[in-house]
Scaffold this motif. Structure first.
Motif, PDB file in Angstrom:
ATOM      1  N   GLU A  82       7.451 -12.975  -6.083  1.00  0.00           N
ATOM      2  CA  GLU A  82       7.487 -13.986  -6.627  1.00  0.00           C
ATOM      3  C   GLU A  82       8.379 -15.024  -6.326  1.00  0.00           C
ATOM      4  O   GLU A  82       9.621 -14.576  -6.244  1.00  0.00           O
ATOM      5  CB  GLU A  82       7.454 -13.649  -8.301  1.00  0.00           C
ATOM      6  CG  GLU A  82       6.498 -12.734  -8.873  1.00  0.00           C
ATOM      7  CD  GLU A  82       6.535 -12.298 -10.085  1.00  0.00           C
ATOM      8  OE1 GLU A  82       5.666 -12.330 -11.095  1.00  0.00           O
ATOM      9  OE2 GLU A  82       7.663 -11.523 -10.324  1.00  0.00           O
ATOM     10  N   ALA A  83       7.968 -16.111  -6.240  1.00  0.00           N
ATOM     11  CA  ALA A  83       9.110 -17.075  -5.827  1.00  0.00           C
ATOM     12  C   ALA A  83       9.170 -18.483  -6.588  1.00  0.00           C
ATOM     13  O   ALA A  83       7.862 -18.781  -7.209  1.00  0.00           O
ATOM     14  CB  ALA A  83       8.908 -17.742  -4.380  1.00  0.00           C
ATOM     15  N   GLU A  84      10.425 -18.910  -7.134  1.00  0.00           N
ATOM     16  CA  GLU A  84      10.531 -20.027  -7.997  1.00  0.00           C
ATOM     17  C   GLU A  84      10.542 -21.247  -7.306  1.00  0.00           C
ATOM     18  O   GLU A  84      11.326 -21.488  -6.272  1.00  0.00           O
ATOM     19  CB  GLU A  84      11.562 -19.986  -8.849  1.00  0.00           C
ATOM     20  CG  GLU A  84      11.338 -18.765  -9.874  1.00  0.00           C
ATOM     21  CD  GLU A  84      12.660 -18.950 -10.934  1.00  0.00           C
ATOM     22  OE1 GLU A  84      13.659 -19.662 -10.947  1.00  0.00           O
ATOM     23  OE2 GLU A  84      12.544 -17.860 -11.883  1.00  0.00           O
ATOM     24  N   LEU A  85       9.635 -22.248  -7.182  1.00  0.00           N
ATOM     25  CA  LEU A  85       9.677 -23.472  -6.558  1.00  0.00           C
ATOM     26  C   LEU A  85       9.433 -24.516  -7.599  1.00  0.00           C
ATOM     27  O   LEU A  85       8.227 -25.454  -7.233  1.00  0.00           O
ATOM     28  CB  LEU A  85       8.510 -23.334  -5.405  1.00  0.00           C
ATOM     29  CG  LEU A  85       8.458 -22.276  -4.587  1.00  0.00           C
ATOM     30  CD1 LEU A  85       7.149 -22.044  -3.715  1.00  0.00           C
ATOM     31  CD2 LEU A  85       9.722 -22.479  -3.620  1.00  0.00           C
ATOM     32  N   PRO A  86      10.363 -24.658  -8.237  1.00  0.00           N
ATOM     33  CA  PRO A  86      10.276 -26.005  -9.450  1.00  0.00           C
ATOM     34  C   PRO A  86      10.043 -27.380  -8.681  1.00  0.00           C
ATOM     35  O   PRO A  86      10.806 -27.609  -7.579  1.00  0.00           O
ATOM     36  CB  PRO A  86      11.530 -25.908 -10.198  1.00  0.00           C
ATOM     37  CG  PRO A  86      12.449 -25.036  -9.350  1.00  0.00           C
ATOM     38  CD  PRO A  86      11.728 -24.314  -8.406  1.00  0.00           C
ATOM     39  N   GLY A  87       9.364 -28.146  -9.295  1.00  0.00           N
ATOM     40  CA  GLY A  87       9.044 -29.485  -8.682  1.00  0.00           C
ATOM     41  C   GLY A  87       8.113 -29.684  -7.522  1.00  0.00           C
ATOM     42  O   GLY A  87       8.074 -30.657  -6.752  1.00  0.00           O
ATOM     43  N   MET A  88       7.402 -28.524  -7.296  1.00  0.00           N
ATOM     44  CA  MET A  88       6.412 -28.360  -5.820  1.00  0.00           C
ATOM     45  C   MET A  88       5.117 -28.339  -6.684  1.00  0.00           C
ATOM     46  O   MET A  88       4.956 -27.473  -7.704  1.00  0.00           O
ATOM     47  CB  MET A  88       7.118 -27.447  -4.942  1.00  0.00           C
ATOM     48  CG  MET A  88       8.459 -27.606  -4.388  1.00  0.00           C
ATOM     49  SD  MET A  88       8.939 -26.444  -3.218  1.00  0.00           S
ATOM     50  CE  MET A  88       7.783 -26.953  -1.858  1.00  0.00           C
ATOM     51  N   GLU A  89       4.097 -28.592  -5.542  1.00  0.00           N
ATOM     52  CA  GLU A  89       2.567 -28.119  -5.999  1.00  0.00           C
ATOM     53  C   GLU A  89       2.260 -27.072  -4.816  1.00  0.00           C
ATOM     54  O   GLU A  89       2.898 -27.027  -3.743  1.00  0.00           O
ATOM     55  CB  GLU A  89       2.059 -29.320  -6.027  1.00  0.00           C
ATOM     56  CG  GLU A  89       2.577 -30.374  -7.037  1.00  0.00           C
ATOM     57  CD  GLU A  89       1.739 -31.680  -7.058  1.00  0.00           C
ATOM     58  OE1 GLU A  89       0.589 -31.841  -6.281  1.00  0.00           O
ATOM     59  OE2 GLU A  89       2.036 -32.439  -7.876  1.00  0.00           O
ATOM     60  N   GLU A  90       1.086 -26.692  -5.011  1.00  0.00           N
ATOM     61  CA  GLU A  90       0.525 -25.506  -4.070  1.00  0.00           C
ATOM     62  C   GLU A  90       0.238 -26.260  -2.997  1.00  0.00           C
ATOM     63  O   GLU A  90       0.454 -25.675  -1.668  1.00  0.00           O
ATOM     64  CB  GLU A  90      -0.828 -25.049  -4.609  1.00  0.00           C
ATOM     65  CG  GLU A  90      -1.669 -25.722  -4.800  1.00  0.00           C
ATOM     66  CD  GLU A  90      -1.825 -26.508  -6.266  1.00  0.00           C
ATOM     67  OE1 GLU A  90      -2.909 -27.195  -6.498  1.00  0.00           O
ATOM     68  OE2 GLU A  90      -0.846 -26.312  -7.139  1.00  0.00           O
ATOM     69  N   LYS A  91       0.252 -27.479  -2.836  1.00  0.00           N
ATOM     70  CA  LYS A  91      -0.019 -28.176  -1.382  1.00  0.00           C
ATOM     71  C   LYS A  91       1.168 -28.512  -0.778  1.00  0.00           C
ATOM     72  O   LYS A  91       1.193 -28.590   0.547  1.00  0.00           O
ATOM     73  CB  LYS A  91      -0.654 -29.479  -1.612  1.00  0.00           C
ATOM     74  CG  LYS A  91       0.044 -30.540  -2.410  1.00  0.00           C
ATOM     75  CD  LYS A  91      -0.763 -31.911  -2.434  1.00  0.00           C
ATOM     76  CE  LYS A  91       0.156 -32.833  -3.195  1.00  0.00           C
ATOM     77  NZ  LYS A  91       1.614 -33.398  -2.838  1.00  0.00           N
ATOM     78  N   ASP A  92       2.144 -28.310  -1.312  1.00  0.00           N
ATOM     79  CA  ASP A  92       3.516 -28.278  -0.644  1.00  0.00           C
ATOM     80  C   ASP A  92       4.152 -26.847   0.082  1.00  0.00           C
ATOM     81  O   ASP A  92       5.113 -26.929   0.679  1.00  0.00           O
ATOM     82  CB  ASP A  92       4.780 -28.834  -1.480  1.00  0.00           C
ATOM     83  CG  ASP A  92       4.437 -30.040  -2.074  1.00  0.00           C
ATOM     84  OD1 ASP A  92       3.701 -30.999  -1.465  1.00  0.00           O
ATOM     85  OD2 ASP A  92       4.599 -30.398  -3.480  1.00  0.00           O
TER      86      ASP A  92
END
Length: 158
Positions: A66-76
């Motif tokens: 599990e990775a936190e990627l706030p401010g991002m979308e799956e396309k990124d």
């Protein structure tokens, strides 16, 4: 109070309050500028540690990352599995200007994180879901027969 060159004091005043009380201290400005310079250079070479931060759970039948990627979308985000190493790659963009910011600690730019899994993975059953800035990758372990233990007779050397 007499300004000093050391960034600490004997009282428990928060660091930000101590720096703010010094006004336009040229040494403090130099210190902050050097920190930003090294942060940016190291980030460009991918040496700023291990962003994004991950939680890895190793269960009997699967590994969950599990990775936190706030401010991002799956396309990124790009997820790849090769030779037992999971790679997370992507780019966080920020459309805002840096003008007027005294300090900015938000990460933006490209990242690449390699995570060795240490287990045989059934690559056909790997899945990844992305929701609300959280990436969850489920990696089922491959079913492999454990090799039988073979007893080896120990003989006296001649």
């Amino acid at each position: 109070m007499t300004p000093t060159l050391t960034p600490w004091k004997t009282d428990m005043t928060p660091m930000a309050d101590r720096f703010a009380s010094r006004g336009n201290d040229p040494f403090l400005a130099l210190h902050g500028g050097m920190n930003r310079l090294f942060d940016e250079v190291l980030r460009d070479f991918g040496m700023t540690g291990s962003w994004p931060h991950v939680d890895i759970t190793d269960k009997d039948d699967e590994i969950v990352v599990e990775a936190e990627l706030p401010g991002m979308e799956e396309k990124d985000v790009e997820v790849m599995l090769r030779d037992g190493v999971l790679t997370l790659r992507g780019e966080r963009k920020d459309e805002r200007s840096d003008e007027g910011h005294r300090v900015t600690e938000r990460f933006r730019g490209q990242f690449e994180r390699h995570i060795p899994l240490g287990a045989e993975i059934d690559e056909d059953k790997v899945s990844a879901q992305f929701a609300n800035g959280e990436l969850r990758i489920t990696l089922p372990k491959a079913e492999s027969e454990a090799p039988e233990a073979k007893k080896i007779e120990v003989k006296r050397a001649a």
